[in-house]
Motif scaffolding. Structure first.
Motif: not given
Length: 684
Positions: A308-332
Motif C-alpha cells: 500500500l505504501l508503494e501504491l501511493i506513488e501510483e497516479p490516479g485513483h489507485v494512488g488516491d485510495e491506497a492511503p485510505l486502504a492503509l488507514t482501514t488496515l491499521i485502524k484501532d
C-alpha cells in the motif's frame, strides 16, 4: 468524508461508446450529424421506422440508428447535454428502441450504449433510465443471438449498477440467484463482469452474503481470476463485498479448498497491475477484519503495508485510495500501527504530502492515514511533528476544500492526545487554537464536528496552559454550538466544555460558567439526547471537583440545576446518565451541611404523608457495577459520622429502605462495592 476505497473495474462511457461504434469505416450518412438536440429528440420520439420523413422499411431503420448514435455521441462525457436531453424527454424514446421487437441489432447496440451513458455519472439520468424500464429490456437482451447486442447491453447494465440509484438485486430470491449464477457461468466476459458488478452493488446484508456464499459464488469468482484484468478486478471487488463484516462467510472463504482460494488473493497483491494489487489488498483487509483468527500471519500484514505504501506513488485513483486502504488496515490496532511505523510509513506519507499539492484527493487520504498512525503511537506523533508536514497541517486547516480541513482536524485530534508531543513540537497550543476556533464557525457541520474533536483533546491535555484556549474566544463558540439543532454538535461542544472544566482553577471555572449560564446548563441536563445529558452531568462533576463554592451554581437560582438533575435521576433514563448524576451528588455530599441536605432532598425527598421510595434503592440493585459504586459513594459521604447531622440523615436513609438495601449487598460480586458497603455499615 471520503469513503473507503472500493470498486472494481468501472465501465467508462467512452469505452462503451467505442465498443458500440460500427466496425469498418467510421463514416456515416450526414442526415443526423450535428442536428440540434430538440430536433433529434423529437424525431426519435416519433418512434418506429418512421423516425424521419424518409420513407419506411430499411431506410427508416437506418435513420433511427443514426439518431440514436448521434444522441449517444453528444451525451458521452457531457453532463450539460445529458441534462438537456433529459429535459427533452429523450430517455423514454431511447429505451423504447430497446423494447421494439423489430429493432435491428445496430439500433439495439446504439440504444443500449445511450441508455448506459445517460445512467453514468448523473443521478437524474439514472433515475430516468430506471423509470423507463431499461433494466428489464437490457436484461432480456442478454439472451440475444447477436454478440454485439449482448456486449452492449451488459456494458449498459454495468453502468446502471454503478449508480447508487440502481435498485438492489434480491439474491435471496431463488430465481434471481439462478439468473446470477447463469451470468457467472457465461462464456462472455462482459456478462460475467456484469454479474460481479451486480454482486458488489447488491450485497449489503449478512443474509445476502450468506446466500451468495451458500450458492457457491465465492468459488465461481475465484475461478474467474484467470480472466481479463477488468474481470479479475470486478471479481475481487465482489469478493470484498461478500466477506465484509461477516465472520461466518470470511471464515468459510479463508478455509475454502484448504486455504487455496485465500492464497490466490494473497498472490494478487504482487500482480503487475496496480489496481489489481489495491483491490487484492482491500479484499484481504476485509477478510482480516471480519475474521481475525483466520488471518494471523503477521508477514502477510507487513506485506500489505509495504504494498500500500508503494501504491501511493501510483497516479490516479489507485494512488488516491491506497492511503485510505492503509488507514482501514491499521485502524484501532496498536500492533499494526507499530508495524507501519517500523516500515517508515510516517516519513513516506509525510514526504509525499510535502512534495505534492494540497489540492488533490490524495492529500485528504494521506492526512487521514497520518491521523490513524498517530492515534495510538507516541513515536509516530513525534516524527510527524518534527518535519515540514506540521506546517502543512496548519495550512490545511484554512484550505478551501472541506474534506482537507476535516482531515487536518483529524490529524490534530490524534496528535493532541499527547501533551508532551504537542508542547514539544512545531505546532504549539498558541498556533493551533486560533484556526481551530475559526473552524467552529465553518459552513460545514462536518468540519465543525472535526474541529471540536481536536479541541476536546487539546482542552484535556494542556491543563497547565489552558488559559490560552479559554481566552481565545472558544468558550462563547462552544456555548453557541451547545444550543445547535444538530445533536452531534451539541454533544461535541458539551464534551469540549467538560474537558475544558477538567482540573481547572476556580477563577477560570467561573469564567466558563459566566458564558454558559445556569439556564443553559439546566437545559442541557434535560436535553433530548441521552449522550448530551450524560456529558453535561460530567461537566457539572468537573465543575464541582476541587471547587467548594461551585455548589452554588448547582443549588442557586431557585435550584434550576439540581432540580433538572433530580428529574433525570427519578426518570432513571440510561445507566450513563444515572452514573454521572450520582457522581455529581457524591461530590456535593462531600461538602458542607447545606450541600449534604440538598443531596438528601434529591434522593430522599420529604413528603407530608410519607417518604417516597428512593431511586437510589433501584440504583443499588442495578446490574451496572459502576452505578452501584457511585451510589454507595454518595451514601458514604452522607453518612460520614463526623458530620453534624449524620445520624438524622442515616435515619432518613433507613426509613427510605436505602440502608436495608446496602446491608443486602455484603456479598456483592464487585470488590469495590463490597468495600464501600462495609464502610457505610461501619458509619451507620
Amino acid at each position: 468524508m471520503p469513503a473507503t476505497a472500493t470498486g472494481g473495474a468501472r465501465v467508462e462511457e467512452a469505452a462503451a461508446a467505442a465498443a458500440a461504434a460500427p466496425s469498418g469505416s467510421s463514416s456515416a450518412p450526414s442526415s443526423c450529424m450535428g442536428t440540434r438536440p430538440e430536433e433529434l429528440a423529437a424525431r426519435l420520439a416519433a418512434g418506429g421506422p418512421g423516425v424521419v420523413a424518409a420513407g419506411e422499411g430499411l431506410e427508416g431503420e437506418q435513420e433511427r440508428v443514426l439518431a440514436l448514435r448521434e444522441i449517444k455521441n453528444q451525451i458521452i462525457g457531457n453532463r450539460t447535454k445529458k441534462l438537456l436531453y433529459l429535459r427533452l424527454g429523450a430517455v423514454p424514446a431511447v429505451v423504447a428502441a430497446l423494447a421494439e421487437p423489430a429493432a435491428s441489432p445496430a439500433a439495439l447496440v446504439q440504444a443500449a450504449a445511450a441508455a448506459g451513458s445517460f445512467a453514468c455519472g448523473v443521478d437524474d439520468g439514472a433515475r430516468a433510465v430506471l423509470a423507463a424500464g431499461a433494466v428489464g429490456h437490457l436484461t432480456r437482451l442478454l439472451a440475444h443471438p447477436d454478440d454485439k447486442v449482448v456486449n452492449a447491453c451488459a456494458r449498459a447494465l454495468r453502468m446502471i449498477y454503478q449508480s447508487k440509484q440502481a435498485p438492489n438485486f434480491d439474491v435471496n430470491n431463488e430465481k434471481n440467484m439462478d439468473f446470477l449464477l447463469s451470468l457467472l457461468d457465461s462464456n462472455n466476459e462482459n456478462v460475467t463482469e456484469l454479474a460481479a458488478n451486480i454482486i458488489s452493488h447488491s450485497c449489503d446484508s449478512n443474509t445476502e452474503q450468506l446466500a451468495l456464499c451458500g450458492a457457491g459464488v465465492p468459488q465461481k469468482l475465484v475461478s474467474l481470476f484467470g480472466g481479463s484484468v477488468n474481470l479479475r478486478d470486478a471479481c475481487l471487488d465482489s469478493m470484498t463485498a461478500i466477506v465484509r463484516n461477516n465472520w461466518e462467510v470470511a471464515s468459510r472463504f479463508a478455509s475454502m479448498d484448504h486455504g487455496k482460494a485465500f492464497r490466490s488473493i494473497v498472490g494478487l497483491i504482487h500482480d503487475r497491475t496496480p489496481r489489481t494489487r489495491l483491490l487484492a489488498c482491500l479484499c484481504l483487509i476485509a477478510i482480516g477484519h471480519a475474521s481475525p483468527c483466520h488471518f494471523p500471519d503477521r508477514q502477510i500484514k507487513t506485506k500489505l503495508i509495504l504494498v500500500l505504501l508503494e501504491l501511493i506513488e501510483e497516479p490516479g485513483h489507485v494512488g488516491d485510495e491506497a492511503p485510505l486502504a492503509l488507514t482501514t488496515l491499521i485502524k484501532d490496532s496498536v500492533e499494526l500501527q507499530k508495524q507501519a511505523f517500523s516500515t517508515n510509513a510516517v516519513a513516506k506519507l509525510s514526504n509525499h504530502l510535502v512534495a505534492n499539492s494540497l489540492e488533490t484527493r490524495r492529500a485528504v487520504t494521506i492526512l487521514l492515514a497520518l491521523a490513524e498512525l498517530c492515534s495510538k503511537e507516541e513515536e509516530s506523533r513525534s516524527q510527524l511533528m518534527s518535519g515540514q508536514v506540521s506546517t502543512l497541517i496548519l495550512d490545511a486547516l484554512k484550505h478551501d476544500c472541506a474534506d482537507i480541513r476535516i482531515a487536518a482536524c483529524s490529524c490534530l485530534k490524534n496528535i493532541s492526545r499527547s501533551s508532551k508531543v504537542l508542547s514539544a513540537g512545531r505546532l504549539s497550543c498558541d498556533t493551533i487554537v486560533a484556526p481551530l476556533v475559526q473552524l467552529l464557525c465553518d459552513s460545514s457541520t462536518s468540519v465543525q464536528v472535526a474541529a471540536l474533536g481536536a479541541i476536546c483533546n487539546i482542552a484535556v491535555n494542556l491543563t497547565p496552559r489552558k488559559s490560552v484556549l479559554l481566552h481565545s474566544g472558544v468558550v462563547s463558540q462552544l456555548v453557541n454550538l451547545s444550543k445547535s439543532m444538530d445533536p452531534t454538535l451539541r454533544l461535541k461542544s458539551v464534551l469540549a466544555l467538560r474537558n475544558s472544566m477538567f482540573l481547572l482553577n476556580p477563577k477560570d471555572k467561573d469564567f466558563i460558567m459566566k458564558e454558559l449560564t445556569i439556564s443553559t446548563l439546566s437545559s442541557l441536563i434535560c436535553d433530548s439526547e441521552h449522550f448530551v445529558q450524560e456529558q453535561t452531568l460530567a461537566l457539572v462533576h468537573n465543575l464541582l471537583d476541587g471547587y467548594v463554592d461551585a455548589v452554588n451554581y448547582v443549588i442557586g437560582e431557585d435550584g434550576m440545576v439540581i432540580n433538572a438533575l433530580s428529574r433525570q435521576l427519578n426518570n432513571a433514563s440510561t445507566p450513563g446518565v444515572c452514573i454521572q448524576g450520582m457522581l455529581v451528588l457524591t461530590n456535593m455530599a462531600a461538602g458542607d451541611e447545606l450541600s449534604k441536605e440538598a443531596v438528601m432532598d434529591v434522593i430522599v425527598p420529604h413528603r407530608s404523608d410519607r417518604i417516597k421510595p428512593s431511586f437510589v434503592v433501584n440504583f443499588l440493585q442495578s446490574k451496572d457495577k459502576q452505578l452501584r459504586v457511585a451510589s454507595l459513594w454518595c451514601i458514604l459521604n452522607l453518612a460520614y459520622p463526623k458530620s453534624d447531622a449524620s445520624s438524622t440523615r442515616v435515619a432518613r436513609l433507613q426509613n427510605a429502605g436505602v440502608i436495608s438495601q446496602v446491608k443486602s449487598m455484603r456479598n456483592d460480586p464487585c470488590l469495590d462495592c463490597k468495600l464501600r458497603v462495609s464502610t457505610v455499615l461501619d458509619h451507620c
